[in-house]
Design a protein around this motif. Structure first.
Motif, PDB file in Angstrom:
ATOM      1  N   ALA A  44       0.815  -1.312  -0.097  1.00 58.27           N
ATOM      2  CA  ALA A  44      -0.088  -0.013   0.090  1.00 58.27           C
ATOM      3  C   ALA A  44       0.763   1.357   0.130  1.00 58.27           C
ATOM      4  CB  ALA A  44      -0.938  -0.132   1.266  1.00 58.27           C
ATOM      5  N   GLU A  45       1.810   1.189   0.845  1.00 55.67           N
ATOM      6  CA  GLU A  45       2.797   2.510   0.949  1.00 55.67           C
ATOM      7  C   GLU A  45       3.479   2.762  -0.455  1.00 55.67           C
ATOM      8  OE1 GLU A  45       5.369   2.770   4.014  1.00 55.67           O
ATOM      9  OE2 GLU A  45       3.826   2.675   5.752  1.00 55.67           O
ATOM     10  N   ALA A  46       3.963   1.441  -1.105  1.00 59.11           N
ATOM     11  CA  ALA A  46       4.793   1.563  -2.140  1.00 59.11           C
ATOM     12  C   ALA A  46       3.932   2.084  -3.435  1.00 59.11           C
ATOM     13  CB  ALA A  46       5.501   0.337  -2.486  1.00 59.11           C
ATOM     14  N   HIS A  47       2.593   1.986  -3.429  1.00 57.08           N
ATOM     15  CA  HIS A  47       1.898   2.177  -4.685  1.00 57.08           C
ATOM     16  C   HIS A  47       1.163   3.699  -4.026  1.00 57.08           C
ATOM     17  CE1 HIS A  47       1.496  -1.633  -7.034  1.00 57.08           C
ATOM     18  NE2 HIS A  47       2.483  -1.874  -6.242  1.00 57.08           N
ATOM     19  N   ASP A  70       2.773  -7.249   3.547  1.00 53.27           N
ATOM     20  CA  ASP A  70       3.218  -6.851   5.123  1.00 53.27           C
ATOM     21  C   ASP A  70       4.682  -6.805   4.636  1.00 53.27           C
ATOM     22  OD1 ASP A  70       0.489  -7.080   6.197  1.00 53.27           O
ATOM     23  OD2 ASP A  70       0.691  -9.183   5.699  1.00 53.27           O
ATOM     24  N   THR A  71       5.350  -6.831   3.489  1.00 49.87           N
ATOM     25  CA  THR A  71       6.722  -6.741   3.566  1.00 49.87           C
ATOM     26  C   THR A  71       7.048  -5.498   2.699  1.00 49.87           C
ATOM     27  OG1 THR A  71       6.643  -8.205   1.630  1.00 49.87           O
ATOM     28  CG2 THR A  71       6.813  -9.300   3.646  1.00 49.87           C
ATOM     29  N   PRO A  72       8.395  -4.876   2.876  1.00 52.82           N
ATOM     30  CA  PRO A  72       8.661  -3.714   2.413  1.00 52.82           C
ATOM     31  C   PRO A  72       9.424  -3.993   0.957  1.00 52.82           C
ATOM     32  CG  PRO A  72      10.469  -4.355   4.168  1.00 52.82           C
ATOM     33  CD  PRO A  72       9.263  -5.174   4.225  1.00 52.82           C
ATOM     34  N   GLY A  73       9.209  -2.921   0.224  1.00 52.60           N
ATOM     35  CA  GLY A  73       9.866  -2.907  -1.144  1.00 52.60           C
ATOM     36  C   GLY A  73       9.370  -1.856  -2.146  1.00 52.60           C
ATOM     37  N   LEU A  74       9.341  -2.386  -3.260  1.00 51.44           N
ATOM     38  CA  LEU A  74       8.984  -1.349  -4.394  1.00 51.44           C
ATOM     39  C   LEU A  74       7.883  -1.545  -5.061  1.00 51.44           C
ATOM     40  CD1 LEU A  74      12.651  -1.277  -5.894  1.00 51.44           C
ATOM     41  CD2 LEU A  74      11.797   0.315  -4.211  1.00 51.44           C
ATOM     42  N   ALA A  75       7.114  -0.560  -5.811  1.00 52.87           N
ATOM     43  CA  ALA A  75       6.016  -0.881  -6.578  1.00 52.87           C
ATOM     44  C   ALA A  75       6.626  -1.294  -8.075  1.00 52.87           C
ATOM     45  CB  ALA A  75       5.135   0.629  -6.779  1.00 52.87           C
ATOM     46  N   VAL A  76       5.923  -2.300  -8.469  1.00 52.05           N
ATOM     47  CA  VAL A  76       6.797  -2.999  -9.710  1.00 52.05           C
ATOM     48  C   VAL A  76       5.427  -3.067 -10.998  1.00 52.05           C
ATOM     49  CG1 VAL A  76       8.442  -4.206  -8.379  1.00 52.05           C
ATOM     50  CG2 VAL A  76       6.207  -5.432  -9.268  1.00 52.05           C
ATOM     51  N   MET A  77       6.127  -3.026 -11.988  1.00 50.08           N
ATOM     52  CA  MET A  77       5.197  -3.395 -13.278  1.00 50.08           C
ATOM     53  C   MET A  77       6.135  -4.484 -13.951  1.00 50.08           C
ATOM     54  SD  MET A  77       2.198  -1.657 -13.616  1.00 50.08           S
ATOM     55  CE  MET A  77       1.834  -1.653 -12.131  1.00 50.08           C
ATOM     56  N   ARG A  78       5.567  -5.708 -13.848  1.00 48.00           N
ATOM     57  CA  ARG A  78       6.280  -6.698 -14.448  1.00 48.00           C
ATOM     58  C   ARG A  78       5.992  -7.070 -15.934  1.00 48.00           C
ATOM     59  NH1 ARG A  78       3.882 -11.131 -10.398  1.00 48.00           N
ATOM     60  NH2 ARG A  78       1.900  -9.734 -11.033  1.00 48.00           N
ATOM     61  N   GLN A 111      -3.559  -3.385 -11.539  1.00 46.58           N
ATOM     62  CA  GLN A 111      -3.208  -2.746 -10.619  1.00 46.58           C
ATOM     63  C   GLN A 111      -2.995  -1.045 -10.647  1.00 46.58           C
ATOM     64  OE1 GLN A 111      -3.133  -3.746  -7.256  1.00 46.58           O
ATOM     65  NE2 GLN A 111      -2.947  -1.601  -7.114  1.00 46.58           N
ATOM     66  N   LEU A 112      -2.327  -0.849 -12.087  1.00 46.87           N
ATOM     67  CA  LEU A 112      -1.795   0.339 -12.470  1.00 46.87           C
ATOM     68  C   LEU A 112      -3.113   1.143 -12.885  1.00 46.87           C
ATOM     69  CD1 LEU A 112      -0.002   2.529 -13.447  1.00 46.87           C
ATOM     70  CD2 LEU A 112      -0.281   1.639 -15.684  1.00 46.87           C
ATOM     71  N   ALA A 113      -4.342   0.608 -13.401  1.00 45.17           N
ATOM     72  CA  ALA A 113      -5.467   1.310 -13.314  1.00 45.17           C
ATOM     73  C   ALA A 113      -6.171   1.484 -12.071  1.00 45.17           C
ATOM     74  CB  ALA A 113      -6.418   0.391 -14.061  1.00 45.17           C
ATOM     75  N   ALA A 114      -6.244   0.884 -11.159  1.00 47.49           N
ATOM     76  CA  ALA A 114      -6.643   0.894  -9.833  1.00 47.49           C
ATOM     77  C   ALA A 114      -5.823   2.202  -9.099  1.00 47.49           C
ATOM     78  CB  ALA A 114      -6.835  -0.177  -9.033  1.00 47.49           C
ATOM     79  N   ASP A 115      -4.412   2.171  -9.195  1.00 51.62           N
ATOM     80  CA  ASP A 115      -3.843   3.209  -8.544  1.00 51.62           C
ATOM     81  C   ASP A 115      -3.982   4.352  -9.023  1.00 51.62           C
ATOM     82  OD1 ASP A 115      -2.449   1.049  -7.089  1.00 51.62           O
ATOM     83  OD2 ASP A 115      -0.565   0.953  -8.260  1.00 51.62           O
ATOM     84  N   GLY A 124       2.899   2.423 -21.399  1.00 47.37           N
ATOM     85  CA  GLY A 124       2.824   3.917 -21.421  1.00 47.37           C
ATOM     86  C   GLY A 124       1.653   4.367 -22.093  1.00 47.37           C
ATOM     87  N   ARG A 125       1.249   3.900 -23.032  1.00 45.48           N
ATOM     88  CA  ARG A 125      -0.245   3.777 -23.604  1.00 45.48           C
ATOM     89  C   ARG A 125      -1.357   3.497 -22.604  1.00 45.48           C
ATOM     90  NH1 ARG A 125       0.597   2.233 -30.007  1.00 45.48           N
ATOM     91  NH2 ARG A 125       2.157   3.886 -30.456  1.00 45.48           N
ATOM     92  N   HIS A 126      -1.053   2.240 -21.987  1.00 42.91           N
ATOM     93  CA  HIS A 126      -2.112   1.938 -21.090  1.00 42.91           C
ATOM     94  C   HIS A 126      -2.434   2.864 -20.042  1.00 42.91           C
ATOM     95  CE1 HIS A 126      -4.406  -0.677 -18.478  1.00 42.91           C
ATOM     96  NE2 HIS A 126      -3.751  -0.658 -17.537  1.00 42.91           N
ATOM     97  N   ALA A 127      -1.153   3.521 -19.163  1.00 45.42           N
ATOM     98  CA  ALA A 127      -1.360   4.575 -18.346  1.00 45.42           C
ATOM     99  C   ALA A 127      -2.260   5.693 -18.763  1.00 45.42           C
ATOM    100  CB  ALA A 127       0.014   5.131 -17.941  1.00 45.42           C
ATOM    101  N   VAL A 128      -2.022   6.016 -20.049  1.00 50.13           N
ATOM    102  CA  VAL A 128      -2.711   7.210 -20.636  1.00 50.13           C
ATOM    103  C   VAL A 128      -4.274   6.728 -20.905  1.00 50.13           C
ATOM    104  CG1 VAL A 128      -3.049   8.609 -22.626  1.00 50.13           C
ATOM    105  CG2 VAL A 128      -0.979   8.183 -21.966  1.00 50.13           C
ATOM    106  N   ASP A 129      -4.569   5.526 -21.213  1.00 53.09           N
ATOM    107  CA  ASP A 129      -5.667   4.893 -21.459  1.00 53.09           C
ATOM    108  C   ASP A 129      -6.489   4.958 -20.190  1.00 53.09           C
ATOM    109  OD1 ASP A 129      -5.459   4.498 -24.085  1.00 53.09           O
ATOM    110  OD2 ASP A 129      -4.829   2.394 -23.956  1.00 53.09           O
ATOM    111  N   VAL A 130      -6.081   4.797 -18.813  1.00 49.35           N
ATOM    112  CA  VAL A 130      -6.758   4.465 -17.668  1.00 49.35           C
ATOM    113  C   VAL A 130      -6.429   5.924 -16.898  1.00 49.35           C
ATOM    114  CG1 VAL A 130      -6.457   2.116 -17.733  1.00 49.35           C
ATOM    115  CG2 VAL A 130      -4.710   3.311 -16.483  1.00 49.35           C
ATOM    116  N   GLY A 131      -6.089   6.899 -17.563  1.00 50.64           N
ATOM    117  CA  GLY A 131      -6.187   8.292 -16.995  1.00 50.64           C
ATOM    118  C   GLY A 131      -5.010   9.076 -16.505  1.00 50.64           C
TER     119      GLY A 131
END
Length: 349
Positions: A117-120, A150-158, A190-194, A228-235
Motif C-alpha cells: 500500500a505504501e509503495a503504490h 506486509d513486506t517492504p519493497g518497491l512498486a513494480v510493473m512486471r 493494478q495500475l488502473a486502480a492506482d 505507457g499507452r495503457h497508463a494514458v488509457d486509464v487516466g
C-alpha cells in the motif's frame, strides 16, 4: 475586471544520483531554474543512506551516503520516485533511511515503502490550489524487491519476455531473434486502480516508469509502449521514463505526452563505455485551470564533472536533432517555442 489566472509550471528530470563532498554543487548551473518551477519532480536513482548491507545476488551494488539527499532539497525538488533497480542495493534498511531523509526535508516520495500500500501510494504535491500526484514503478528489479502486503519493497510493473524466430531464420542462419515483451495482466489492472485512486486526490496524475534496457541499447521495448499507452488509457496525464541512461523517443498519444526515457540528469556512475549519454532534457509542462495545457522540453547536457546544464536551442541543436530522430517512429511533431521545444498536440483539449 477579472484577473488573469496564474499559469503554473511543472519540471521533470531523469535519473539523479549524486556522490560528492558538496552535494548541492551538482546543480549549481541549473538549481535556480529547477527552483523556478512550481512543481519539480525526478527519479532518485539509488538510496542515500549510511545503513544496510549489499544485496549479494546483484552484480553491482551502489548507494550515496546520507549527505547526498541535500542536493535534492537545495535544488527545490518537491517529489521523487524511488522505484528503480538500485534503491534496494543495500536492502530495506537503506530504503527506510532514504525515505526518512526525504520526509525530514519535506520531499514527497512514491514507489517504495514498508508494504504494498505504501509503495503504490502517490506522492501528492499541492501548490496554488493545484494538486499533482506522482506514481512511480519499476520494471527492472530482483523479484524479491517487490513490496508485499506486509513486506517492504518497491512498486513494480512486471513484463514477460519471449523470443520469436524471424521469418528468414532458415534462409539466414544466425539471424537474431525477435524479442517480445508483454505486461502481466494483473499489473495492468493494478495500475488502473492506482491511477483511479490518485485521481480522487489530485488534479493531475503523472506516472514515472523505470523500464527498458540499459548499456547503450536505444530501442524501446514492446512493453514500454504497451505500459505507457495503457497508463494514458486509464487516466494518466503525463508519462515519463528512466533507466536506459540515454534519451529515447517521445510520443503524443491521445493528447498526452509519453517520454520513454529522459536519460541521466546527473549520474555519479556515468560511464560512456557502457553506452551512457551526457545528453538529457528538462521537461516543462504548463498548467492552467489545474490541467496541463502544453508540454515542452529544454535540451540539456552533463559536463565532464557530471553537472547538468540547460541549453538554448542553438547550443542544444544536436540534442534537439537526436530527440527528433528517436521520436520519428511515433511521428511526433515538434516546434521551437521560446527557450524550449514544444510537442504539437500535447495538453488539454
Amino acid at each position: 475586471m477579472e484577473s488573469k489566472k496564474k499559469q503554473l509550471t511543472m519540471l521533470l528530470v531523469g535519473d539523479v544520483f549524486v556522490q560528492r563532498d558538496d552535494p548541492p554543487s551538482v546543480f549549481k548551473y541549473v538549481g535556480d531554474f529547477l527552483k523556478s518551477g512550481d512543481f519539480t519532480l525526478g527519479n532518485l536513482e539509488g538510496s542515500t543512506s549510511d545503513s544496510g548491507a549489499p544485496w549479494s545476488i546483484k552484480e553491482t551494488n551502489w548507494r550515496a551516503d546520507a549527505r547526498q539527499v541535500t542536493a535534492l532539497s537545495a535544488a527545490g525538488f518537491d517529489a521523487v520516485t524511488v522505484a528503480n533497480n538500485h534503491m534496494l542495493d543495500f536492502g530495506h534498511d537503506a530504503l527506510r533511511e532514504t525515505l526518512g531523509h526525504l520526509d525530514r526535508l519535506g520531499i514527497k516520495h512514491t514507489g517504495g515503502g514498508e508494504n504494498f500500500a505504501e509503495a503504490h501510494r502517490p506522492a501528492i504535491v499541492e501548490k496554488h490550489g493545484c494538486r499533482i500526484a506522482l506514481l512511480g514503478y519499476t520494471s527492472v528489479f530482483i523479484p524479491e524487491w517487490a513490496a508485499g502486503p506486509d513486506t517492504p519493497g518497491l512498486a513494480v510493473m512486471r513484463a514477460r519476455t519471449s523470443y520469436e524466430a524471424p521469418r528468414r531464420v532458415f534462409e539466414v542462419p544466425g539471424t537474431p531473434p525477435i524479442v517480445r515483451t508483454r505486461l502481466f495482466e494483473e499489473d495492468r489492472e493494478q495500475l488502473a486502480a492506482d491511477i483511479a485512486a490518485a485521481r480522487r486526490g489530485a488534479d493531475i496524475v503523472v506516472c514515472a516508469f523505470h523500464w527498458g534496457v540499459s548499456r547503450g541499447y536505444r530501442e524501446i521495448a514492446e512493453y514500454q509502449v504497451e505500459l505507457g499507452r495503457h497508463a494514458v488509457d486509464v487516466g494518466a496525464d503525463l508519462v515519463v521514463g528512466s533507466h536506459p541512461h540515454v534519451l529515447q523517443g517521445i510520443e503524443v498519444y491521445k493528447g498526452r505526452a509519453i517520454f520513454y526515457s529522459l536519460g541521466n540528469f546527473t549520474f555519479a556512475q556515468q560511464n560512456l563505455k557502457k553506452g551512457h549519454e551526457n545528453e538529457t532534457m528538462i521537461v516543462r509542462c504548463l498548467i492552467e485551470d489545474k490541467r496541463i495545457c502544453a508540454v515542452e522540453y529544454i535540451p540539456a547536457r552533463m559536463d565532464g564533472e557530471i553537472n547538468p546544464h540547460a541549453l538554448d536551442l542553438t547550443c542544444g541543436a544536436d540534442v534537439v536533432d537526436l530527440v527528433a530522430q528517436r521520436s520519428a517512429r511515433f511521428q511526433t511533431r515538434f516546434t521551437p517555442h521560446g527557450d524550449a521545444v514544444r510537442l504539437a498536440g500535447a495538453g488539454a483539449a
